[in-house]
Write a protein that holds these residues in place. Structure first.
Motif, PDB file in Angstrom:
ATOM      1  N   ALA A  61     126.169  59.136 -22.197  1.00 19.61           N
ATOM      2  CA  ALA A  61     127.041  59.248 -21.026  1.00 19.61           C
ATOM      3  C   ALA A  61     127.344  60.716 -20.746  1.00 19.61           C
ATOM      4  O   ALA A  61     127.670  61.485 -21.666  1.00 19.61           O
ATOM      5  CB  ALA A  61     128.338  58.477 -21.257  1.00 19.61           C
ATOM      6  N   TYR A  62     127.241  61.090 -19.485  1.00 20.73           N
ATOM      7  CA  TYR A  62     127.410  62.489 -19.083  1.00 20.73           C
ATOM      8  C   TYR A  62     128.731  63.076 -19.589  1.00 20.73           C
ATOM      9  O   TYR A  62     128.754  64.121 -20.254  1.00 20.73           O
ATOM     10  CB  TYR A  62     127.348  62.607 -17.550  1.00 20.73           C
ATOM     11  CG  TYR A  62     127.513  64.030 -17.048  1.00 20.73           C
ATOM     12  CD1 TYR A  62     126.407  64.800 -16.691  1.00 20.73           C
ATOM     13  CD2 TYR A  62     128.776  64.616 -16.957  1.00 20.73           C
ATOM     14  CE1 TYR A  62     126.564  66.104 -16.252  1.00 20.73           C
ATOM     15  CE2 TYR A  62     128.935  65.920 -16.530  1.00 20.73           C
ATOM     16  CZ  TYR A  62     127.827  66.661 -16.170  1.00 20.73           C
ATOM     17  OH  TYR A  62     127.985  67.969 -15.753  1.00 20.73           O
TER      18      TYR A  62
ATOM     19  N   ASP B  26     122.851  69.143 -18.001  1.00 19.10           N
ATOM     20  CA  ASP B  26     121.681  68.907 -17.164  1.00 19.10           C
ATOM     21  C   ASP B  26     120.508  68.490 -18.036  1.00 19.10           C
ATOM     22  O   ASP B  26     120.638  68.359 -19.256  1.00 19.10           O
ATOM     23  CB  ASP B  26     121.345  70.139 -16.315  1.00 19.10           C
ATOM     24  CG  ASP B  26     121.077  71.386 -17.160  1.00 19.10           C
ATOM     25  OD1 ASP B  26     120.918  71.260 -18.394  1.00 19.10           O
ATOM     26  OD2 ASP B  26     121.008  72.484 -16.581  1.00 19.10           O
ATOM     27  N   ALA B  27     119.364  68.281 -17.413  1.00 23.04           N
ATOM     28  CA  ALA B  27     118.183  67.825 -18.166  1.00 23.04           C
ATOM     29  C   ALA B  27     117.765  68.851 -19.210  1.00 23.04           C
ATOM     30  O   ALA B  27     117.279  68.486 -20.292  1.00 23.04           O
ATOM     31  CB  ALA B  27     117.026  67.565 -17.195  1.00 23.04           C
ATOM     32  N   TYR B  28     117.974  70.134 -18.923  1.00 22.15           N
ATOM     33  CA  TYR B  28     117.608  71.182 -19.874  1.00 22.15           C
ATOM     34  C   TYR B  28     118.485  71.108 -21.127  1.00 22.15           C
ATOM     35  O   TYR B  28     117.992  71.220 -22.250  1.00 22.15           O
ATOM     36  CB  TYR B  28     117.760  72.563 -19.235  1.00 22.15           C
ATOM     37  CG  TYR B  28     116.822  72.826 -18.079  1.00 22.15           C
ATOM     38  CD1 TYR B  28     115.509  72.363 -18.086  1.00 22.15           C
ATOM     39  CD2 TYR B  28     117.259  73.547 -16.975  1.00 22.15           C
ATOM     40  CE1 TYR B  28     114.656  72.617 -17.029  1.00 22.15           C
ATOM     41  CE2 TYR B  28     116.405  73.815 -15.906  1.00 22.15           C
ATOM     42  CZ  TYR B  28     115.110  73.349 -15.944  1.00 22.15           C
ATOM     43  OH  TYR B  28     114.259  73.606 -14.892  1.00 22.15           O
TER      44      TYR B  28
ATOM     45  N   GLU C  82     132.300  66.507 -22.848  1.00 17.51           N
ATOM     46  CA  GLU C  82     133.557  66.636 -23.582  1.00 17.51           C
ATOM     47  C   GLU C  82     133.322  67.005 -25.047  1.00 17.51           C
ATOM     48  O   GLU C  82     134.096  67.759 -25.635  1.00 17.51           O
ATOM     49  CB  GLU C  82     134.352  65.333 -23.478  1.00 17.51           C
ATOM     50  CG  GLU C  82     134.933  65.100 -22.084  1.00 17.51           C
ATOM     51  CD  GLU C  82     135.405  63.672 -21.869  1.00 17.51           C
ATOM     52  OE1 GLU C  82     135.307  62.860 -22.833  1.00 17.51           O
ATOM     53  OE2 GLU C  82     135.871  63.369 -20.760  1.00 17.51           O
ATOM     54  N   GLN C  83     132.234  66.502 -25.621  1.00 17.23           N
ATOM     55  CA  GLN C  83     131.943  66.818 -27.024  1.00 17.23           C
ATOM     56  C   GLN C  83     131.700  68.309 -27.202  1.00 17.23           C
ATOM     57  O   GLN C  83     132.198  68.921 -28.146  1.00 17.23           O
ATOM     58  CB  GLN C  83     130.729  66.012 -27.504  1.00 17.23           C
ATOM     59  CG  GLN C  83     130.426  66.198 -28.988  1.00 17.23           C
ATOM     60  CD  GLN C  83     129.419  65.187 -29.505  1.00 17.23           C
ATOM     61  OE1 GLN C  83     129.541  63.990 -29.267  1.00 17.23           O
ATOM     62  NE2 GLN C  83     128.411  65.652 -30.218  1.00 17.23           N
ATOM     63  N   VAL C  84     130.940  68.898 -26.281  1.00 18.99           N
ATOM     64  CA  VAL C  84     130.677  70.338 -26.372  1.00 18.99           C
ATOM     65  C   VAL C  84     131.946  71.133 -26.077  1.00 18.99           C
ATOM     66  O   VAL C  84     132.265  72.099 -26.781  1.00 18.99           O
ATOM     67  CB  VAL C  84     129.542  70.756 -25.411  1.00 18.99           C
ATOM     68  CG1 VAL C  84     129.315  72.271 -25.482  1.00 18.99           C
ATOM     69  CG2 VAL C  84     128.248  70.018 -25.751  1.00 18.99           C
ATOM     70  N   GLU C  85     132.679  70.728 -25.061  1.00 20.84           N
ATOM     71  CA  GLU C  85     133.897  71.463 -24.684  1.00 20.84           C
ATOM     72  C   GLU C  85     134.938  71.450 -25.799  1.00 20.84           C
ATOM     73  O   GLU C  85     135.638  72.440 -26.023  1.00 20.84           O
ATOM     74  CB  GLU C  85     134.497  70.872 -23.399  1.00 20.84           C
ATOM     75  CG  GLU C  85     133.676  71.183 -22.157  1.00 20.84           C
ATOM     76  CD  GLU C  85     134.195  70.506 -20.901  1.00 20.84           C
ATOM     77  OE1 GLU C  85     133.556  70.663 -19.854  1.00 20.84           O
ATOM     78  OE2 GLU C  85     135.233  69.809 -20.973  1.00 20.84           O
ATOM     79  N   GLU C  86     135.024  70.328 -26.523  1.00 20.46           N
ATOM     80  CA  GLU C  86     135.984  70.234 -27.632  1.00 20.46           C
ATOM     81  C   GLU C  86     135.534  71.080 -28.821  1.00 20.46           C
ATOM     82  O   GLU C  86     136.349  71.625 -29.554  1.00 20.46           O
ATOM     83  CB  GLU C  86     136.154  68.779 -28.053  1.00 20.46           C
ATOM     84  CG  GLU C  86     136.950  67.939 -27.061  1.00 20.46           C
ATOM     85  CD  GLU C  86     136.888  66.449 -27.372  1.00 20.46           C
ATOM     86  OE1 GLU C  86     136.391  66.107 -28.472  1.00 20.46           O
ATOM     87  OE2 GLU C  86     137.313  65.646 -26.522  1.00 20.46           O
ATOM     88  N   ALA C  87     134.232  71.195 -28.998  1.00 18.77           N
ATOM     89  CA  ALA C  87     133.704  71.915 -30.158  1.00 18.77           C
ATOM     90  C   ALA C  87     133.683  73.422 -29.958  1.00 18.77           C
ATOM     91  O   ALA C  87     133.767  74.184 -30.920  1.00 18.77           O
ATOM     92  CB  ALA C  87     132.288  71.425 -30.477  1.00 18.77           C
TER      93      ALA C  87
END
Length: 211
Positions: free
Chosen positions: A159-160, A142-144, A165-170
């Motif tokens: 891109a959303y 989100d914007a936060y 996905e970058q955070v979920e993979e990390a």
């Protein structure tokens, strides 16, 4: 990178404690709140939910006309548009007999694609529902989250889904972790990382680039 994400999470969790999100009495109320909170703040949503409280079951809400529903949720802003979105959501929900357990049995991508096919349900709203209603571990962008990660010094994808996905993979995330992570970022953006940031006392200050 993984350790950086985890450090952010742990620092926020140690500072703010568990957030017990999403604030709702029922899963259905949570999903309606996810639509109402689009382009407004939670205080306005709370007023709308209070007005619509007598109708907070799918069967009762379905019987309201779009115009009646719009007046009840007026405080949430864009109320005519949101009333139509809620009606579109109810139409989809009814195809599963309003049964959340049945929807949970669908695979992740099917659930997400179906939510995204509903008029007015975008990626953020869909992922909030997947996370808090359908028990699917997701990182909600989100914007936060964008504001906080940028100021910390992260160059996140625009891109959303790439950001998510970058955070979920990390972060090897459980449902509970992603539930808390989203809520903690929202709380932090309200308390310290506001549009005009309050850096003094910020629990992330020592790891922040203050961009």
């Amino acid at each position: 990178m993984t350790n950086n994400y985890q450090r952010i999470y742990h620092k926020l969790f140690n500072f703010y404690g568990p957030q017990n999100w999403w604030p709702a009495d029922t899963t259905f109320e949570m999903m309606i709140g996810a639509i109402l909170v689009q382009n407004t703040n939670w205080r306005n949503v709370e007023k709308a939910l209070m007005n619509v409280k007598p109708y907070l079951t799918p069967e009762r809400m379905e019987k309201l006309t779009t115009e009646e529903l719009a007046q009840l949720i007026r405080s949430s802003g864009f109320f005519n548009i949101k009333a139509k979105r809620i009606k579109a959501f109810l139409k989809w929900f009814k195809t599963y007999d309003y049964d959340i357990a049945t929807i949970k049995k669908l695979d992740k991508q099917t659930r997400r694609n179906e939510l995204l096919s509903i008029n007015g349900i975008g990626r953020e709203t869909a992922d909030v529902m997947l996370l808090y209603a359908f028990d699917q571990p997701m990182f909600v962008v989100d914007a936060y989250a964008r504001r906080i990660f940028y100021r910390l010094g992260f160059n996140m994808p625009s891109a959303y889904d790439n950001f998510r996905e970058q955070v979920e993979e990390a972060v090897p995330g459980s449902l509970q972790l992603f539930n808390e992570f989203h809520a903690l970022l929202v709380e932090h953006a309200k308390v310290y990382c506001q549009k005009m940031p309050i850096c003094e006392g910020c629990p992330l200050l020592e790891i922040c680039e203050q961009r």
